[in-house]
Design a protein around this motif. Sequence first.
Motif, PDB file in Angstrom:
ATOM      1  N   PRO A   6       7.536 -14.493  -4.015  1.00  0.00           N
ATOM      2  CA  PRO A   6       8.138 -15.342  -2.970  1.00  0.00           C
ATOM      3  C   PRO A   6       9.393 -16.063  -3.458  1.00  0.00           C
ATOM      4  CG  PRO A   6       5.757 -15.651  -3.077  1.00  0.00           C
ATOM      5  CD  PRO A   6       6.130 -14.817  -4.255  1.00  0.00           C
ATOM      6  N   GLN A 150      -3.278 -20.727   0.942  1.00  0.00           N
ATOM      7  CA  GLN A 150      -2.145 -21.236   1.723  1.00  0.00           C
ATOM      8  C   GLN A 150      -1.389 -22.226   0.852  1.00  0.00           C
ATOM      9  OE1 GLN A 150      -2.641 -22.589   5.914  1.00  0.00           O
ATOM     10  NE2 GLN A 150      -1.664 -24.481   5.222  1.00  0.00           N
ATOM     11  N   ASP A 183      -3.984 -10.977   8.730  1.00  0.00           N
ATOM     12  CA  ASP A 183      -3.013 -11.283   9.791  1.00  0.00           C
ATOM     13  C   ASP A 183      -2.842 -12.790   9.953  1.00  0.00           C
ATOM     14  OD1 ASP A 183      -2.582  -8.611  10.270  1.00  0.00           O
ATOM     15  OD2 ASP A 183      -3.962  -8.490  11.971  1.00  0.00           O
ATOM     16  N   ARG A 186      -0.838 -14.059   6.961  1.00  0.00           N
ATOM     17  CA  ARG A 186       0.592 -13.739   7.088  1.00  0.00           C
ATOM     18  C   ARG A 186       1.284 -14.649   8.108  1.00  0.00           C
ATOM     19  NH1 ARG A 186      -1.519  -8.254   6.988  1.00  0.00           N
ATOM     20  NH2 ARG A 186      -1.179  -7.357   4.900  1.00  0.00           N
ATOM     21  N   PHE A 187       0.582 -14.982   9.189  1.00  0.00           N
ATOM     22  CA  PHE A 187       1.168 -15.875  10.184  1.00  0.00           C
ATOM     23  C   PHE A 187       1.454 -17.246   9.574  1.00  0.00           C
ATOM     24  CE2 PHE A 187       0.527 -19.260  13.366  1.00  0.00           C
ATOM     25  CZ  PHE A 187       1.576 -18.962  14.222  1.00  0.00           C
ATOM     26  N   LEU A 189       1.936 -17.991   6.453  1.00  0.00           N
ATOM     27  CA  LEU A 189       3.013 -17.866   5.481  1.00  0.00           C
ATOM     28  C   LEU A 189       4.373 -17.788   6.172  1.00  0.00           C
ATOM     29  CD1 LEU A 189       1.369 -15.322   3.026  1.00  0.00           C
ATOM     30  CD2 LEU A 189       1.800 -17.744   2.587  1.00  0.00           C
ATOM     31  N   GLU A 190       4.438 -17.092   7.286  1.00  0.00           N
ATOM     32  CA  GLU A 190       5.702 -16.986   8.020  1.00  0.00           C
ATOM     33  C   GLU A 190       6.143 -18.352   8.538  1.00  0.00           C
ATOM     34  OE1 GLU A 190       7.690 -14.514  11.768  1.00  0.00           O
ATOM     35  OE2 GLU A 190       5.604 -14.162  11.206  1.00  0.00           O
ATOM     36  N   SER A 195       7.064 -15.788   4.028  1.00  0.00           N
ATOM     37  CA  SER A 195       6.652 -14.493   4.572  1.00  0.00           C
ATOM     38  C   SER A 195       6.872 -13.352   3.588  1.00  0.00           C
ATOM     39  CB  SER A 195       7.415 -14.198   5.871  1.00  0.00           C
ATOM     40  OG  SER A 195       8.811 -14.188   5.647  1.00  0.00           O
ATOM     41  N   ASP A 196       7.676 -13.603   2.541  1.00  0.00           N
ATOM     42  CA  ASP A 196       7.933 -12.585   1.523  1.00  0.00           C
ATOM     43  C   ASP A 196       6.871 -12.601   0.423  1.00  0.00           C
ATOM     44  OD1 ASP A 196       8.739 -15.079   0.654  1.00  0.00           O
ATOM     45  OD2 ASP A 196      10.522 -14.353  -0.401  1.00  0.00           O
ATOM     46  N   THR A 197       5.638 -12.884   0.807  1.00  0.00           N
ATOM     47  CA  THR A 197       4.510 -12.916  -0.122  1.00  0.00           C
ATOM     48  C   THR A 197       3.613 -11.715   0.141  1.00  0.00           C
ATOM     49  OG1 THR A 197       4.548 -15.345  -0.050  1.00  0.00           O
ATOM     50  CG2 THR A 197       2.585 -14.314  -0.991  1.00  0.00           C
TER      51      THR A 197
END
Length: 220
Positions: A6, A150, A183, A186-187, A189-190, A195-197
């Motif tokens: 990240p 998270q 999913d 990822r949400f 993280l975005e 989001s680049d994790t």
Amino acid sequence: MDPLIPAHLDHLVVTVPDLSAAVAEIEATTRVRAVPGGRHPGLGTANFLIGLAPAGWEAGARTYLEILGPDPEQERPADGTLPLDAHLATTPRLQTWAIHPPAFAAKVAAANTEGVDVGEVRDMSRETADGELLEWQLTSRAPLPGEGTQPFLIDWGLSRHPAEGELPSLELLGFAIESPEPDRTRFALEVLGASDTEVVAGPEFRLRARLRGPGGELAF
């Protein structure tokens, strides 16, 4: 294929039951010895630090490994708990991680709007081993969201970033999140700006990292 690290990674947090033993164990594996970071007054913890050099990042990138455990020179809080559930550590564990998005307040607001629970924003401080006072803000939630997968958000403000000092260094070869709800992970993280994790499906929430020193690799 290059590892996905990240871009806003600030640091990884390993919680341990015994700081001296953990520092010695990491040194025995990698031939890199962590240096004292400082104490967290009133919280019962202290830390040791190792700089991280993520694969593919430019020289001088600011990120590090924090080894967090009970401070032998402090009494524990009355309820026996330690920050980031460090009191639960029975072996060294990659417990959680932090990111430093360029717009801290905006990311906190976005998380609140999108229903991503980051907890409260707290003012923190500690003295370094050299007596320098560091002050920062971070998001804090208990229990840890996503069982620590998270990231919490951190803003060092005007303080010198801990990785700007002369830290011994390990190469960060890889970092990923295992999640039974990829999913949803990822949400979050975005929304937070990470989001680049790399996120992979797994039976439980877990952080994974591979680090390398001149003596060998360390994996969590």
